[in-house]
Design a protein around this motif. Structure first.
Motif, PDB file in Angstrom:
ATOM      1  N   THR A  65      10.585  42.727 -46.535  1.00 22.56           N
ATOM      2  CA  THR A  65      11.737  43.427 -45.949  1.00 22.56           C
ATOM      3  C   THR A  65      12.565  42.499 -45.078  1.00 22.56           C
ATOM      4  O   THR A  65      13.807  42.508 -45.142  1.00 22.56           O
ATOM      5  N   ALA A  66      11.905  41.669 -44.256  1.00 24.97           N
ATOM      6  CA  ALA A  66      12.627  40.768 -43.364  1.00 24.97           C
ATOM      7  C   ALA A  66      13.472  39.775 -44.158  1.00 24.97           C
ATOM      8  O   ALA A  66      14.608  39.463 -43.784  1.00 24.97           O
ATOM      9  N   TYR A  67      12.920  39.283 -45.249  1.00 21.60           N
ATOM     10  CA  TYR A  67      13.658  38.340 -46.099  1.00 21.60           C
ATOM     11  C   TYR A  67      14.885  39.019 -46.697  1.00 21.60           C
ATOM     12  O   TYR A  67      15.993  38.466 -46.693  1.00 21.60           O
ATOM     13  N   THR A  68      14.699  40.247 -47.193  1.00 25.69           N
ATOM     14  CA  THR A  68      15.801  40.993 -47.808  1.00 25.69           C
ATOM     15  C   THR A  68      16.895  41.298 -46.787  1.00 25.69           C
ATOM     16  O   THR A  68      18.094  41.164 -47.081  1.00 25.69           O
ATOM     17  N   LEU A  69      16.508  41.709 -45.582  1.00 28.40           N
ATOM     18  CA  LEU A  69      17.496  42.038 -44.556  1.00 28.40           C
ATOM     19  C   LEU A  69      18.266  40.792 -44.109  1.00 28.40           C
ATOM     20  O   LEU A  69      19.462  40.862 -43.827  1.00 28.40           O
ATOM     21  N   ALA A  70      17.567  39.658 -44.035  1.00 30.06           N
ATOM     22  CA  ALA A  70      18.247  38.410 -43.677  1.00 30.06           C
ATOM     23  C   ALA A  70      19.262  38.029 -44.745  1.00 30.06           C
ATOM     24  O   ALA A  70      20.369  37.572 -44.437  1.00 30.06           O
ATOM     25  N   LEU A  71      18.884  38.221 -46.011  1.00 33.69           N
ATOM     26  CA  LEU A  71      19.829  37.981 -47.105  1.00 33.69           C
ATOM     27  C   LEU A  71      21.081  38.831 -46.924  1.00 33.69           C
ATOM     28  O   LEU A  71      22.214  38.344 -47.018  1.00 33.69           O
ATOM     29  N   ALA A  72      20.866  40.121 -46.674  1.00 34.62           N
ATOM     30  CA  ALA A  72      21.995  41.048 -46.552  1.00 34.62           C
ATOM     31  C   ALA A  72      22.877  40.707 -45.361  1.00 34.62           C
ATOM     32  O   ALA A  72      24.101  40.856 -45.414  1.00 34.62           O
ATOM     33  N   ALA A  73      22.261  40.233 -44.277  1.00 28.47           N
ATOM     34  CA  ALA A  73      23.032  39.949 -43.059  1.00 28.47           C
ATOM     35  C   ALA A  73      23.903  38.710 -43.197  1.00 28.47           C
ATOM     36  O   ALA A  73      25.002  38.646 -42.636  1.00 28.47           O
ATOM     37  N   VAL A  74      23.429  37.711 -43.952  1.00 25.40           N
ATOM     38  CA  VAL A  74      24.142  36.436 -44.009  1.00 25.40           C
ATOM     39  C   VAL A  74      25.172  36.386 -45.143  1.00 25.40           C
ATOM     40  O   VAL A  74      26.138  35.624 -45.070  1.00 25.40           O
ATOM     41  N   ILE A  75      24.978  37.188 -46.189  1.00 20.86           N
ATOM     42  CA  ILE A  75      25.900  37.136 -47.337  1.00 20.86           C
ATOM     43  C   ILE A  75      27.361  37.373 -46.937  1.00 20.86           C
ATOM     44  O   ILE A  75      28.254  36.662 -47.404  1.00 20.86           O
ATOM     45  N   PRO A  76      27.666  38.350 -46.053  1.00 16.53           N
ATOM     46  CA  PRO A  76      29.079  38.605 -45.734  1.00 16.53           C
ATOM     47  C   PRO A  76      29.834  37.411 -45.164  1.00 16.53           C
ATOM     48  O   PRO A  76      31.043  37.297 -45.359  1.00 16.53           O
ATOM     49  N   ILE A  77      29.159  36.514 -44.427  1.00 17.24           N
ATOM     50  CA  ILE A  77      29.887  35.403 -43.806  1.00 17.24           C
ATOM     51  C   ILE A  77      30.053  34.221 -44.756  1.00 17.24           C
ATOM     52  O   ILE A  77      30.744  33.256 -44.423  1.00 17.24           O
ATOM     53  N   THR A 407      31.096  36.589 -52.939  1.00 16.35           N
ATOM     54  CA  THR A 407      30.388  37.200 -51.812  1.00 16.35           C
ATOM     55  C   THR A 407      30.321  38.717 -51.972  1.00 16.35           C
ATOM     56  O   THR A 407      29.269  39.334 -51.771  1.00 16.35           O
ATOM     57  N   LEU A 408      31.452  39.324 -52.343  1.00 12.34           N
ATOM     58  CA  LEU A 408      31.501  40.764 -52.542  1.00 12.34           C
ATOM     59  C   LEU A 408      30.524  41.207 -53.631  1.00 12.34           C
ATOM     60  O   LEU A 408      29.777  42.186 -53.460  1.00 12.34           O
ATOM     61  N   MET A 409      30.499  40.497 -54.753  1.00 14.25           N
ATOM     62  CA  MET A 409      29.607  40.872 -55.851  1.00 14.25           C
ATOM     63  C   MET A 409      28.142  40.724 -55.460  1.00 14.25           C
ATOM     64  O   MET A 409      27.288  41.497 -55.893  1.00 14.25           O
ATOM     65  N   ASN A 410      27.815  39.743 -54.638  1.00  9.59           N
ATOM     66  CA  ASN A 410      26.428  39.571 -54.191  1.00  9.59           C
ATOM     67  C   ASN A 410      26.017  40.665 -53.219  1.00  9.59           C
ATOM     68  O   ASN A 410      24.856  41.083 -53.203  1.00  9.59           O
ATOM     69  N   ILE A 411      26.950  41.141 -52.407  1.00 10.52           N
ATOM     70  CA  ILE A 411      26.644  42.281 -51.535  1.00 10.52           C
ATOM     71  C   ILE A 411      26.341  43.515 -52.379  1.00 10.52           C
ATOM     72  O   ILE A 411      25.399  44.265 -52.106  1.00 10.52           O
ATOM     73  N   VAL A 412      27.146  43.716 -53.425  1.00  8.67           N
ATOM     74  CA  VAL A 412      26.920  44.840 -54.338  1.00  8.67           C
ATOM     75  C   VAL A 412      25.542  44.741 -54.980  1.00  8.67           C
ATOM     76  O   VAL A 412      24.795  45.733 -55.051  1.00  8.67           O
ATOM     77  N   GLN A 413      25.183  43.549 -55.443  1.00  7.94           N
ATOM     78  CA  GLN A 413      23.882  43.367 -56.075  1.00  7.94           C
ATOM     79  C   GLN A 413      22.741  43.637 -55.108  1.00  7.94           C
ATOM     80  O   GLN A 413      21.773  44.328 -55.452  1.00  7.94           O
ATOM     81  N   GLN A 414      22.830  43.078 -53.895  1.00  7.58           N
ATOM     82  CA  GLN A 414      21.756  43.233 -52.925  1.00  7.58           C
ATOM     83  C   GLN A 414      21.586  44.700 -52.522  1.00  7.58           C
ATOM     84  O   GLN A 414      20.470  45.214 -52.457  1.00  7.58           O
ATOM     85  N   THR A 415      22.706  45.368 -52.266  1.00 10.40           N
ATOM     86  CA  THR A 415      22.649  46.769 -51.855  1.00 10.40           C
ATOM     87  C   THR A 415      22.162  47.658 -52.995  1.00 10.40           C
ATOM     88  O   THR A 415      21.282  48.510 -52.806  1.00 10.40           O
ATOM     89  N   GLY A 416      22.727  47.462 -54.190  1.00 10.61           N
ATOM     90  CA  GLY A 416      22.317  48.269 -55.337  1.00 10.61           C
ATOM     91  C   GLY A 416      20.856  48.085 -55.695  1.00 10.61           C
ATOM     92  O   GLY A 416      20.156  49.046 -56.024  1.00 10.61           O
ATOM     93  N   GLY A 417      20.372  46.832 -55.615  1.00  8.53           N
ATOM     94  CA  GLY A 417      18.970  46.581 -55.916  1.00  8.53           C
ATOM     95  C   GLY A 417      18.036  47.284 -54.956  1.00  8.53           C
ATOM     96  O   GLY A 417      17.022  47.858 -55.360  1.00  8.53           O
ATOM     97  N   SER A 418      18.377  47.262 -53.673  1.00  8.88           N
ATOM     98  CA  SER A 418      17.541  47.934 -52.667  1.00  8.88           C
ATOM     99  C   SER A 418      17.547  49.443 -52.867  1.00  8.88           C
ATOM    100  O   SER A 418      16.501  50.107 -52.768  1.00  8.88           O
TER     101      SER A 418
END
Length: 524
Positions: A65-77, A407-418
């Motif tokens: 979970t920590a790894y996934t949340l870190a991914l989600a937090a850093v992707i937008p920047i 960046t936008l597409m990776n946010i979509v992937q990360q959120t949709g996968g979760s």
């Protein structure tokens, strides 16, 4: 030595990726493989962490979970940072953070330090994939985006398939430390290769950093995904541990939307949605990733829980899916560049739905050849679907928009996968809890109940009931896959639809001119 990756290559030999682009692709794929493998390779080590650190499953699950949340937090920047510091510098920095986090993970003496090191790993790994997409799209130019996206699809296939195999083998042959230490030699090689191969950064005037957007979007995504990721643990969306962070996260994301629409240079440019092709691609990808990634966790779980296979064997039994995708992915990449992604994506979704339908009829003794053949058919469809959708989005963007778009597409992937993983886990859990025999057998599988405490006839009935629970959950996944056909019908079906008007490209201010022109690849 400079190898042009722009119009000369594209125009003179539209069917081939030149040597320079292929070198860049190799570097990017290497980094992406490390990032994606580390999501799945740790999943097989959770029982080991429980015994090693004398911790509960809920606690050790935080290593994922920590790894996934870190991914989600850093992707937008990532989009802003790529524009500000340059893709090469940022890519090298990401590799360093990821490898440093990996080494610290291997040195962890308790579960707390391990979770902390996984956060550092995620901060580096979260930027590798969107940066890789940006680098490859700019290097190849819009006419060849389909083919480079097909190359980038390789790590997306190897992660879910190779992760459990590699993790199981390393833990059995060595110790758990090596699931992290293996990143050290790979990371060093990737850093040297990236330093030598990636194109030099070309400094450009940078936009002011959107601190308000950062304060809203990154914590918002992390909180929302934390709430969603907690659903399987609590078995319901009504639990406070699920609702509170999810609602807070969603509120922050909504606040970011209003903020971004009023700001000239937001962290994520929502004005990209004015691009019809990108909007359709985002909707299609959202539905597809929820369905496919949600189903992806069910396949190995069925082999492990119902068929009593080892982790290593469960990973090997998933191999036909990867083989199928490897056959169609390069072909789909070439055809996407020539004819557009629309027809390919529709065909791919049909193949995935057809292959997955077999799993809706699961029993405790379903033929392995039938299951492996169905996974192969799904793989054929997978190779025709995910990366062409990504191409539909990125090929329609100007050179200056690619970093923000990826960046936008990776946010979509990360959120949709979760979301997909959480939804399928809850559906499966509820299916099991609704059947006493399945619950009893599942308790034995999980080690909660001793096998000799359950009558043999109950175990037999429970095994069959557990298989049926998987089948019912797969039915939901098939329905979601079929729903993907609706937005996919509107994806572009001609090459011309994938191009943008070069007059809208802000590259002209930097001397780029035509939007189809990418900067040259410089080989040091």
């Amino acid at each position: 030595m400079s190898t042009p990756a722009g119009p000369p290559d594209v125009g003179s030999d539209d069917d081939k990726l030149d040597r320079g682009v292929l070198k860049v692709a190799g570097v990017v794929v290497l980094g992406a493989i490390m990032s994606i493998l580390d999501v799945t390779v740790v999943s097989v080590a959770l029982p080991t962490f429980q015994s090693e650190f004398n911790a509960t499953y809920a606690t050790v699950a935080w290593t994922m979970t920590a790894y996934t949340l870190a991914l989600a937090a850093v992707i937008p920047i990532t989009g802003w940072a790529a524009d500000r510091f340059g893709t090469k510098r940022l890519y090298l920095t990401s590799l360093v953070l990821f490898v440093l986090g990996s080494v610290l993970c291997s040195m962890a003496w308790d579960i707390g330090p391990l979770i902390g090191a996984r956060i550092l790993q995620g901060l580096g790994g979260g930027m590798l994939m969107p940066l890789g997409m940006t680098i490859m799209t700019r290097a190849a130019g819009p006419d060849r985006v389909g083919r480079v996206m097909a190359v980038l699809g390789i790590p997306m296939l190897l992660g879910p398939i190779g992760g459990p195999i590699l993790g199981g083998w390393l833990i059995e042959a060595a110790t758990w430390h090596w699931i992290f230490l293996i990143n050290l030699p790979i990371g060093i090689f990737a850093f040297i290769a990236a330093f030598r191969v990636l194109p030099k950064d070309q400094p450009q005037p940078s936009e002011t950093f959107d601190f308000v957007g950062m304060a809203l979007l990154s914590p918002g995504l992390a909180a929302f995904l934390y709430g969603v990721s907690s659903i399987p643990e609590h078995g319901t969306v009504r639990a406070g541990e699920v609702l509170v962070p999810a609602i807070i996260g969603l509120a922050l994301v909504v606040a970011f939307v209003f903020h971004a629409l009023r700001k000239d240079h937001p962290l994520i440019d929502l004005h990209l949605f004015l691009n019809r092709h990108l909007t359709i691609a985002v909707v299609t990808m959202s539905l597809f990733i929820v369905a496919f990634m949600g189903a992806a966790i069910l396949f190995p779980s069925y082999y492990l829980q119902v068929r009593d296979e080892t982790t290593l064997m469960a990973g090997l039994l998933m191999a036909p899916q990867g083989l199928g995708a490897m056959i169609t992915m390069p072909i789909a990449g070439r055809l996407t560049d020539k004819t557009g992604p629309g027809k390919l994506v529709l065909g791919g979704i049909v193949l995935i739905a057809a292959g997955m339908t077999t799993f809706t009829q699961l029993t405790a003794d379903t033929s392995y050849p039938l299951l492996l053949g169905s996974l192969f058919v799904m793989g054929l469809g997978m190779g025709m679907t995910m990366m062409p959708i990504m191409t539909a989005a990125l090929a329609s963007l100007t050179h200056g928009e690619v970093a923000r778009g990826s960046t936008l597409m990776n946010i979509v992937q990360q959120t949709g996968g979760s979301i997909g993983t959480a939804v399928m886990s809850v559906i499966l859990t509820n299916q099991i809890l609704n059947d006493q025999a399945a619950t009893a057998y599942n308790g034995v599988v999980q080690g909660v109940v001793e096998a000799d405490q359950v009558p043999p006839e109950v175990l037999t009935a429970g095994r069959s009931a557990l298989a049926e629970a998987f089948g019912s959950t797969f039915t939901v996944a098939v329905v979601l896959v079929v729903l993907c056909l609706i937005p996919a019908l509107f994806l572009p079906r001609t090459k011309q639809e994938l191009r943008t008007d070069p007059r809208t490209d802000d590259g002209e201010a930097h001397g780029d001119g035509d939007a189809s022109q990418a900067p040259p690849i410089v080989l040091h």
